[in-house]
Design an enzyme around this catalytic site. Structure first.
Site, PDB file in Angstrom:
ATOM      1  N   GLY A  70       1.136  -0.940  -0.072  1.00 31.33           N
ATOM      2  CA  GLY A  70       0.084  -0.060   0.160  1.00 31.33           C
ATOM      3  C   GLY A  70       0.791   0.915   0.103  1.00 31.33           C
ATOM      4  O   GLY A  70       0.697   2.295  -0.716  1.00 31.33           O
ATOM      5  N   ASN A 150      -7.644   3.965   8.557  1.00 33.15           N
ATOM      6  CA  ASN A 150      -7.076   2.613   9.638  1.00 33.15           C
ATOM      7  C   ASN A 150      -7.800   2.998  10.955  1.00 33.15           C
ATOM      8  O   ASN A 150      -7.383   1.578  11.445  1.00 33.15           O
ATOM      9  CB  ASN A 150      -6.458   2.484   8.708  1.00 33.15           C
ATOM     10  CG  ASN A 150      -5.203   4.171   8.845  1.00 33.15           C
ATOM     11  OD1 ASN A 150      -5.421   5.308   8.493  1.00 33.15           O
ATOM     12  ND2 ASN A 150      -4.092   3.664   9.724  1.00 33.15           N
ATOM     13  N   GLN A 178      -7.591  -0.745   3.214  1.00 39.25           N
ATOM     14  CA  GLN A 178      -8.373  -1.081   4.622  1.00 39.25           C
ATOM     15  C   GLN A 178      -9.712  -1.728   4.272  1.00 39.25           C
ATOM     16  O   GLN A 178     -10.454  -1.848   4.434  1.00 39.25           O
ATOM     17  CB  GLN A 178      -8.390   0.204   5.615  1.00 39.25           C
ATOM     18  CG  GLN A 178      -7.448   0.683   6.637  1.00 39.25           C
ATOM     19  CD  GLN A 178      -6.735  -0.628   7.237  1.00 39.25           C
ATOM     20  OE1 GLN A 178      -7.674  -1.289   7.986  1.00 39.25           O
ATOM     21  NE2 GLN A 178      -5.458  -0.538   7.794  1.00 39.25           N
ATOM     22  N   SER A 198      -3.335  -3.517  -0.199  1.00 40.49           N
ATOM     23  CA  SER A 198      -2.234  -4.193   0.167  1.00 40.49           C
ATOM     24  C   SER A 198      -2.346  -5.597   0.374  1.00 40.49           C
ATOM     25  O   SER A 198      -4.138  -5.577   0.884  1.00 40.49           O
ATOM     26  CB  SER A 198      -1.713  -3.735   1.277  1.00 40.49           C
ATOM     27  OG  SER A 198      -0.704  -4.207   1.356  1.00 40.49           O
ATOM     28  N   HIS A 200      -1.507  -8.073   2.856  1.00 37.56           N
ATOM     29  CA  HIS A 200      -1.909  -8.416   4.175  1.00 37.56           C
ATOM     30  C   HIS A 200      -2.815  -7.946   4.811  1.00 37.56           C
ATOM     31  O   HIS A 200      -2.951  -8.356   5.509  1.00 37.56           O
ATOM     32  CB  HIS A 200      -0.681  -7.765   4.598  1.00 37.56           C
ATOM     33  CG  HIS A 200       0.123  -6.427   4.950  1.00 37.56           C
ATOM     34  ND1 HIS A 200       0.225  -6.641   6.424  1.00 37.56           N
ATOM     35  CD2 HIS A 200       0.744  -5.455   4.473  1.00 37.56           C
ATOM     36  CE1 HIS A 200       0.263  -4.603   6.534  1.00 37.56           C
ATOM     37  NE2 HIS A 200       0.360  -4.269   5.697  1.00 37.56           N
ATOM     38  N   CYS A 326       2.468   2.153  11.953  1.00 44.13           N
ATOM     39  CA  CYS A 326       3.073   2.375  11.908  1.00 44.13           C
ATOM     40  C   CYS A 326       3.181   3.841  12.912  1.00 44.13           C
ATOM     41  O   CYS A 326       4.931   4.020  12.851  1.00 44.13           O
ATOM     42  CB  CYS A 326       3.273   3.578  10.334  1.00 44.13           C
ATOM     43  SG  CYS A 326       1.661   2.050   9.533  1.00 44.13           S
TER      44      CYS A 326
HETATM   45  N1  PLP Z   1      -2.736   2.492   3.816  1.00 47.64           N
HETATM   46  C1  PLP Z   1      -3.218   2.328   4.732  1.00 47.64           C
HETATM   47  C2  PLP Z   1      -5.250   2.677   4.993  1.00 47.64           C
HETATM   48  C3  PLP Z   1      -3.351   1.689   5.621  1.00 47.64           C
HETATM   49  O1  PLP Z   1      -4.255   1.094   6.620  1.00 47.64           O
HETATM   50  C4  PLP Z   1      -1.592   0.931   5.484  1.00 47.64           C
HETATM   51  C5  PLP Z   1      -1.277   0.038   6.447  1.00 47.64           C
HETATM   52  O2  PLP Z   1      -1.158   0.049   7.741  1.00 47.64           O
HETATM   53  C6  PLP Z   1      -1.036   1.586   4.402  1.00 47.64           C
HETATM   54  C7  PLP Z   1      -1.882   2.769   3.712  1.00 47.64           C
HETATM   55  C8  PLP Z   1       0.339   0.598   3.975  1.00 47.64           C
HETATM   56  O3  PLP Z   1       0.247  -0.481   3.515  1.00 47.64           O
HETATM   57  P1  PLP Z   1       1.911  -1.465   2.860  1.00 47.64           P
HETATM   58  O4  PLP Z   1       1.322  -2.315   4.664  1.00 47.64           O
HETATM   59  O5  PLP Z   1       1.201  -2.525   2.493  1.00 47.64           O
HETATM   60  O6  PLP Z   1       2.718  -0.691   3.273  1.00 47.64           O
END
Ligand code: PLP
Length: 395
Positions: A70, A150, A178, A198, A200, A326
């Site tokens: 993502g 998220n 999400q 994404s 995972h 994150c």
């Molecule tokens: N965008 C959103 C809304 C997310 O929740 C996340 C992951 O927490 C990401 C992007 C990032 O995705 P990835 O972990 O595959 O880089």
């Protein structure tokens, strides 16, 4: 008991996905760019996954590009459009509650002279469409708004945003990381030009994602190197992960109703019990099921330090989160909670529980029981602390 209530951070790999991926590590390990039989088989598998993913979001297979996840898809969509359209305009519209993959990319562009409008959100984490319309300018080249948040699970009015963008001739990117697996995605109906997913978050593997890029959309490549992915995204294809992402999407689409109604009923039961049995708790985000991701529950436990509660839950075998994965590990209050009007103290007293398809009612019961016990202990400790120190802070 181990309770995994952090499915918005990542999900357990579905065993059927693992089984689909395995041969591409051990038997069909060719490089998808190689012309020999092993390469051709790998490429065929990647293209089959591309087709499955395209069908799941009502897209054309040739508009799907594999990325590392993502984050890369968000970075690519935004910088790619910005670089391609810099002579047309230098204004982008996004929201204050995007994932850091979008926000930090926009911040970078700001330092290069771009003008970014960060739309505000209401107390439920939803944008005002009238504010979006007012923010559009002659030099706006991109609207990037997440499908669902998220942290608090709010679901944006994607259909209406797409219509506004299309009517004004502005590209529309949505981070649907999400939303996928919980909500039906249709890039045609919603006038979406670019979309990030994404693997995972959908019971698929980590390190794989896609960027949907509608044919004809001006968006420069992000990764430079070889000619993989029609010259748009360089790097050897991660065939096992691509196969896994295809399988994960296929399973998510075929069992979406069933899975989301199971997850929603667990989540609603959890909310009902928490609010009824634990005093001084605020439920953040939309209250309406239609406006909220099925697994998300976000609570502020007044007068309790979120990190302390999280650590105690962890000791009891319960995995939750104090914000987005994150940003966990920092004690900064979440930008999402601040944007919906929470105070810094409230934001630091907040935990997210995200339920998934493998969770059970017994796990929810165990979690509520432990939450009751631990929150009461932490509050008693805070009361004692205040008596001794006369402090307005809590432990
Ligand atoms: N965008 C959103 C809304 C997310 O929740 C996340 C992951 O927490 C990401 C992007 C990032 O995705 P990835 O972990 O595959 O880089």
């Amino acid at each position: 008991m181990l309770v995994y209530a952090d499915n918005a951070s990542t999900t357990q790999l579905d065993k059927r996905v693992y089984a689909a991926m395995a041969p591409y590590y051990t038997d069909i390990y060719g490089n998808a760019s190689s012309l020999h039989v092993m390469g051709r088989k790998a490429l065929a598998a990647a293209d089959e996954a591309r087709g499955v993913i395209a069908r799941c979001i009502n897209a054309t297979a040739s508009d799907i590009y594999f990325t590392s996840g993502g984050t890369e898809s968000d970075n690519w969509a935004i910088t790619g459009v910005a670089r391609a359209l810099k002579d047309k305009g230098r204004h982008i519209i996004t929201t204050a509650i995007e994932h850091p993959a979008v926000l930090n990319t926009c911040k970078d562009l700001e330092s290069e002279g771009w003008d970014i409008t960060y739309l505000t959100v209401d107390s439920d984490g939803l944008i005002d469409l009238a504010e979006l319309e007012r923010s559009v300018r002659d030099d706006t080249v991109l609207i990037s708004i997440m499908w669902a948040n998220n942290e608090i699970g709010s679901i944006m009015p994607i259909y209406q945003i797409g219509r506004i963008a299309r009517e004004r001739g502005i590209y529309f990117h949505t981070d649907a990381v999400q939303a996928a697996g919980c909500l039906a995605i249709d890039v045609e109906r919603c006038n979406i030009d670019l979309l990030s997913l994404s693997g995972h978050k959908l019971y698929g593997p980590k390190g794989i994602g896609i960027l949907y890029k509608r044919r004809g959309v001006k968006c420069l490549p992000y990764m430079k190197g070889g000619e993989q992915e029609r010259g748009q995204r360089a790097g050897t294809l991660n065939t096992p992960a691509i196969v896994g992402m295809g399988k994960a999407m296929e399973l998510a689409c075929s069992s979406m109703q069933e899975d989301s109604s199971h997850v929603r009923s667990l989540r609603n039961y959890f909310i009902t019990r928490v609010l009824a049995e634990i005093p001084d708790v605020v439920y953040n985000g939309p209250k309406d099921d239609e406006l909220r991701l099925c697994g998300n529950a976000n609570f502020t436990f007044n007068d309790i330090k979120g990190e302390a509660l999280l650590a105690r839950l962890d000791m009891a075998g319960i995995c939750a989160s104090s914000g987005s994965a994150c940003s966990s590990g920092t004690t900064e209050p979440s930008h999402v909670l601040l944007a919906i009007g929470a105070t810094e103290d409230a934001a630091l007293s907040t935990l997210r529980f995200s339920w998934g398809k493998y969770n059970t009612i017994a796990e929810v019961d165990y979690t509520v029981d432990k939450l009751k016990e631990i929150s009461s202990e932490l509050r008693s400790a805070t009361t004692l602390f205040k008596q001794f120190h006369g402090d307005d802070k809590y432990v």
